[in-house]
Design a protein around this motif. Structure first.
Motif, PDB file in Angstrom:
ATOM      1  N   THR B 147       4.438   1.065  13.288  1.00 52.78           N
ATOM      2  CA  THR B 147       4.775   2.330  13.958  1.00 52.78           C
ATOM      3  C   THR B 147       3.889   3.482  13.483  1.00 52.78           C
ATOM      4  OG1 THR B 147       6.349   2.991  12.237  1.00 52.78           O
ATOM      5  CG2 THR B 147       7.191   1.586  14.025  1.00 52.78           C
ATOM      6  N   GLU B 148       3.863   4.536  14.287  1.00 51.04           N
ATOM      7  CA  GLU B 148       3.156   5.760  13.901  1.00 51.04           C
ATOM      8  C   GLU B 148       3.656   6.252  12.550  1.00 51.04           C
ATOM      9  OE1 GLU B 148       0.728   7.617  14.655  1.00 51.04           O
ATOM     10  OE2 GLU B 148       0.159   7.158  16.703  1.00 51.04           O
ATOM     11  N   GLU B 149       4.981   6.197  12.354  1.00 50.30           N
ATOM     12  CA  GLU B 149       5.562   6.715  11.110  1.00 50.30           C
ATOM     13  C   GLU B 149       5.067   5.927   9.900  1.00 50.30           C
ATOM     14  OE1 GLU B 149       7.183   6.321  13.923  1.00 50.30           O
ATOM     15  OE2 GLU B 149       7.578   8.452  14.315  1.00 50.30           O
ATOM     16  N   GLN B 150       5.014   4.606  10.053  1.00 52.35           N
ATOM     17  CA  GLN B 150       4.516   3.778   8.945  1.00 52.35           C
ATOM     18  C   GLN B 150       3.048   4.109   8.638  1.00 52.35           C
ATOM     19  OE1 GLN B 150       5.241  -0.092  10.644  1.00 52.35           O
ATOM     20  NE2 GLN B 150       7.281  -0.299   9.717  1.00 52.35           N
ATOM     21  N   ILE B 151       2.232   4.087   9.667  1.00 48.52           N
ATOM     22  CA  ILE B 151       0.784   4.283   9.444  1.00 48.52           C
ATOM     23  C   ILE B 151       0.508   5.689   8.910  1.00 48.52           C
ATOM     24  CG2 ILE B 151      -1.500   4.241  10.544  1.00 48.52           C
ATOM     25  CD1 ILE B 151      -0.312   2.157  12.536  1.00 48.52           C
ATOM     26  N   ALA B 285     -10.474   4.771   4.394  1.00 49.82           N
ATOM     27  CA  ALA B 285     -11.246   5.810   5.093  1.00 49.82           C
ATOM     28  C   ALA B 285     -10.477   6.284   6.326  1.00 49.82           C
ATOM     29  CB  ALA B 285     -12.622   5.277   5.486  1.00 49.82           C
ATOM     30  N   PHE B 286      -9.732   5.353   6.952  1.00 51.41           N
ATOM     31  CA  PHE B 286      -8.752   5.695   7.978  1.00 51.41           C
ATOM     32  C   PHE B 286      -7.433   5.050   7.573  1.00 51.41           C
ATOM     33  CE2 PHE B 286     -12.893   5.290  10.124  1.00 51.41           C
ATOM     34  CZ  PHE B 286     -13.071   6.625  10.443  1.00 51.41           C
ATOM     35  N   SER B 287      -6.331   5.713   7.865  1.00 49.03           N
ATOM     36  CA  SER B 287      -5.000   5.249   7.465  1.00 49.03           C
ATOM     37  C   SER B 287      -4.805   3.748   7.692  1.00 49.03           C
ATOM     38  CB  SER B 287      -3.941   6.019   8.259  1.00 49.03           C
ATOM     39  OG  SER B 287      -4.234   5.901   9.654  1.00 49.03           O
ATOM     40  N   ILE B 288      -5.153   3.282   8.890  1.00 45.99           N
ATOM     41  CA  ILE B 288      -4.876   1.897   9.267  1.00 45.99           C
ATOM     42  C   ILE B 288      -5.571   0.896   8.343  1.00 45.99           C
ATOM     43  CG2 ILE B 288      -6.760   1.903  10.987  1.00 45.99           C
ATOM     44  CD1 ILE B 288      -3.440  -0.056  11.224  1.00 45.99           C
ATOM     45  N   LEU B 289      -6.707   1.312   7.747  1.00 49.38           N
ATOM     46  CA  LEU B 289      -7.460   0.373   6.906  1.00 49.38           C
ATOM     47  C   LEU B 289      -6.675  -0.001   5.655  1.00 49.38           C
ATOM     48  CD1 LEU B 289     -11.113   1.707   7.136  1.00 49.38           C
ATOM     49  CD2 LEU B 289      -9.985  -0.059   8.498  1.00 49.38           C
ATOM     50  N   GLU B 290      -5.878   0.918   5.136  1.00 51.25           N
ATOM     51  CA  GLU B 290      -5.091   0.582   3.949  1.00 51.25           C
ATOM     52  C   GLU B 290      -4.039  -0.468   4.294  1.00 51.25           C
ATOM     53  OE1 GLU B 290      -3.951   3.745   1.223  1.00 51.25           O
ATOM     54  OE2 GLU B 290      -2.110   2.658   0.712  1.00 51.25           O
ATOM     55  N   ILE B 291      -3.500  -0.354   5.496  1.00 55.42           N
ATOM     56  CA  ILE B 291      -2.501  -1.342   5.941  1.00 55.42           C
ATOM     57  C   ILE B 291      -3.141  -2.718   6.126  1.00 55.42           C
ATOM     58  CG2 ILE B 291      -1.033  -1.922   7.937  1.00 55.42           C
ATOM     59  CD1 ILE B 291      -0.108   0.967   7.898  1.00 55.42           C
ATOM     60  N   LYS B 302       0.170 -11.350   7.250  1.00 57.17           N
ATOM     61  CA  LYS B 302      -0.533 -10.669   8.335  1.00 57.17           C
ATOM     62  C   LYS B 302       0.465 -10.020   9.300  1.00 57.17           C
ATOM     63  CE  LYS B 302      -4.272 -12.642   9.827  1.00 57.17           C
ATOM     64  NZ  LYS B 302      -5.204 -11.643   9.269  1.00 57.17           N
ATOM     65  N   GLY B 303       0.238  -8.775   9.625  1.00 55.47           N
ATOM     66  CA  GLY B 303       1.087  -8.056  10.566  1.00 55.47           C
ATOM     67  C   GLY B 303       2.198  -7.266   9.904  1.00 55.47           C
ATOM     68  N   GLU B 304       2.424  -7.544   8.614  1.00 62.02           N
ATOM     69  CA  GLU B 304       3.545  -6.877   7.941  1.00 62.02           C
ATOM     70  C   GLU B 304       3.122  -5.676   7.098  1.00 62.02           C
ATOM     71  OE1 GLU B 304       5.773  -9.837   5.788  1.00 62.02           O
ATOM     72  OE2 GLU B 304       6.199 -10.990   7.613  1.00 62.02           O
ATOM     73  N   GLY B 305       1.864  -5.285   7.219  1.00 66.95           N
ATOM     74  CA  GLY B 305       1.352  -4.173   6.409  1.00 66.95           C
ATOM     75  C   GLY B 305       2.134  -2.877   6.607  1.00 66.95           C
ATOM     76  N   GLY B 306       2.618  -2.671   7.835  1.00 63.06           N
ATOM     77  CA  GLY B 306       3.329  -1.423   8.129  1.00 63.06           C
ATOM     78  C   GLY B 306       4.546  -1.214   7.242  1.00 63.06           C
ATOM     79  N   THR B 307       5.247  -2.286   6.942  1.00 60.63           N
ATOM     80  CA  THR B 307       6.487  -2.170   6.157  1.00 60.63           C
ATOM     81  C   THR B 307       6.199  -1.960   4.672  1.00 60.63           C
ATOM     82  OG1 THR B 307       6.546  -4.554   5.756  1.00 60.63           O
ATOM     83  CG2 THR B 307       7.660  -3.759   7.731  1.00 60.63           C
ATOM     84  N   PHE B 308       4.939  -2.195   4.259  1.00 61.40           N
ATOM     85  CA  PHE B 308       4.603  -2.172   2.839  1.00 61.40           C
ATOM     86  C   PHE B 308       4.318  -0.749   2.336  1.00 61.40           C
ATOM     87  CE2 PHE B 308       1.825  -3.418  -0.853  1.00 61.40           C
ATOM     88  CZ  PHE B 308       2.700  -4.287  -1.485  1.00 61.40           C
ATOM     89  N   VAL B 309       4.235   0.196   3.251  1.00 59.95           N
ATOM     90  CA  VAL B 309       3.843   1.561   2.851  1.00 59.95           C
ATOM     91  C   VAL B 309       4.897   2.236   1.966  1.00 59.95           C
ATOM     92  CG1 VAL B 309       2.401   1.915   4.892  1.00 59.95           C
ATOM     93  CG2 VAL B 309       4.790   2.655   4.925  1.00 59.95           C
TER      94      VAL B 309
END
Lengths: 380, 380
Positions: B147-151, B285-291, B302-309
């Motif tokens: 989600t936007e909120e996660q990223i 360098a961009f938010s999504i790259l950390e995920i 894979k795919g679960e990076g959003g929940t790890f923030v």
């Protein structure tokens, strides 16, 4: 420490600037190298580019174009020393076990930013390399009594050899001593025919972990390659940076020069002495540098380089040297090493008249008024 | 193969372009490093500069300015991966025995030629890196439901940490989730506060042959240094280049990305698994790259990076990441490694609230749309 061998090398034509993209100039030697050796692309795990250009991500772009997915991939630059530095870097990757097979590609266009020494404020307006070449020649003549005839014999020797090298920049030029002596003075006492030409071209070389030679050879069906695979071992490495600016170089160059120190390191590592060397590539961007090279490499005593130009014991600059071949800056160190590799693997590509089949070869390279120097010793 | 340790590291202030010369920016971190560690300059036998600038002979010029006469000296560049590549190159020089102590200096001005991917024709007019960052975010949200909120939590996390880092570009900026979500859309769906700023700065790090630690320490009188010398060993190295152009990257990045392959190499070499990692620097360098980093490093599937923030098991980007610190391109990999070194040597320089004293640290770095990736594993 694992032994490291050269198993293949190809140098492209050296020529005046064309409108070719730098990546396509690189491919001229790289594709031929892969074809000649039949080396499988998926076994190459490092690609290092040597170039003073400002093109970004060059090693990865070239890797993608030729279908290699290397672990290690980057560009190295260090002016005229770039090529030998890149080879030594590849050596250390292989020797340390981080990779097994490295492709090193030197490539340059004529308008490279490496040809003006803009970093060196101590040169003032004299930021073209020829100004220090001229001072070195003047000092050598005054201090050691070397003569115009001796120093101008260097271009005569190297132009003559370049005639047998189909890729040399000056392959169709005949030059005698009179012509060199009478050529236009560019910076007193250096004359036009004593100086190299900056040019475009590329040179590619393959290094492997020596212990993996049989493995690699087994992966290449013999009808897939155009030449025998003969490994030539890198036995000695010397590298030294003394300074960067001319004002410091001038005090070093006739005393403990970087090249002299590099030679001592390399001889020690290889366990040989100057008299064991059969064939050598010596950096001759200006005539006088080859004479300094004779001395720094211990072929003669300091100051006696002038008398060594008439010798024929060691085969020197068999491809035509930098004066005969031209000087694509980041390429030169690799083209020198390819030449020694080819001579030691018995190919005698330029139909040299050799006294004996060479076993020990040496590469001598310099950057920026000899402020840094590199020496490689190879055994066939 | 000799073990290699980090024994010191200093990062300069990261800031907007000034009129300082690139060599002087380099000295900001280098001089402090030599002063802090008290390391004798005559024992440093390699100087490698990491930079995407087009200044020539940079490593030799900087060496001369600080009074070092190294054997090995050259510049390495490979876009955002330059810094970690230079560290791995130094590792191989030391590991192979060609040198004992290497100084690696990352330095960049804001107007570096590394910020536009002009090499990649497949991008068409979209040669600014933000275009691929936007596509990666779009795909991740659509395919995995992040989600936007996660990223957008990534910049919130990293801006918060940057407030404790006196050298961070964004050290005085407070940013909450609402502000990130409402910041200006630059390229749909990437917003201003999800993107890093290119900036100027430098970072310097000292690597030694671990077996020589006592020798080096004996050469420094304790009143000559400002800190304890604590070696942090480099245990694992992974490096992978899959391609160079975006058209190829896009098929790889969500499957077998270069960073995932590099992580696998590094974990294997270090003999550890993702769950052993205490602290990590991840390329954001961009938010999504950390995920994507969480996933490639195996912290989550894979795919679960959003929940790890929202996790707080592993300390991530303790200096503020690239979003918080700014992104001097060739410097970033070195600044990341310096951060992990400082945390593992117990300095806790930014007064982090740590769950436990970290023992295993990891550096994750990328270049050019993740077409190449690097992972280092260090143990304190």
């Amino acid at each position: 420490m694992r032994k490291v061998s050269v198993v293949g090398g190809v140098t492209s034509e050296f020529r005046k600037e064309t409108d070719r993209d730098i990546t396509h100039i690189a491919l001229e030697s790289t594709i031929k190298l892969l074809k000649d050796t039949g080396f499988p692309r998926n076994l190459i795990d490092a690609v290092i580019v040597s170039s003073c250009s400002s093109d970004q991500y060059l090693s990865s772009v070239i890797s993608e174009m030729i279908g290699i997915r290397p672990k290690i991939s980057h560009r190295i630059d260090n002016l005229c020393n770039s090529g030998t530095n890149a080879i030594i870097s590849a050596y250390s990757y292989i020797s340390s076990g981080l990779c097994d097979c490295a492709l090193i590609i030197g490539v340059e266009k004529s308008n490279t930013s490496g040809k003006i020494l803009s970093n060196d404020f101590s040169r003032g307006q004299y930021n073209l390399p020829i100004f220090w070449g001229a001072i070195f020649k003047k000092i050598h003549m005054k201090r050691y009594g070397s003569t115009e005839e001796q120093i101008c014999q260097i271009p005569v020797n190297n132009y003559l050899k370049a005639k047998n090298n189909k890729n040399a920049f000056n392959r169709s030029k005949s030059v005698n001593l009179e012509q060199v002596l009478n050529s236009r003075v560019l910076v007193e006492p250096l004359k036009l025919l004593e100086c190299c030409s900056i040019c475009e071209g590329s040179s590619s070389i393959l290094l492997i972990a020596d212990e993996k030679f049989s493995f690699f050879k087994s992966k290449i069906s013999s009808n897939k390659r155009n030449c025998e695979l003969i490994p030539v071992v890198i036995k000695g490495i010397g590298q030294q940076t003394n300074c960067a600016s001319f004002s410091n170089a001038i005090t070093d160059i006739f005393a403990q020069s970087s090249a002299r120190m590099a030679a001592q390191q390399a001889y020690k590592m290889a366990g040989i002495s100057p008299k064991d060397v059969d064939i050598a590539e010596i950096h001759d961007a200006f005539s006088i540098l080859e004479i300094l090279g004779y001395e720094d490499l211990g072929f003669v005593k300091k100051g006696e380089g002038g008398t060594f130009v008439y010798q024929n014991k060691i085969s020197i600059n068999s491809r035509g040297g930098i004066i005969g071949c031209g000087h694509p800056i980041g390429v030169t160190g690799i083209a020198q090493t390819v030449e020694i590799f080819e001579q030691l693997s018995g190919k005698n590509i330029h139909n040299l008249k050799l006294n004996r089949s060479p076993h020990v070869g040496l590469v001598h390279n310099l950057a920026a008024a000899g402020t840094s120097g590199t020496v490689l010793i190879m055994e066939g």
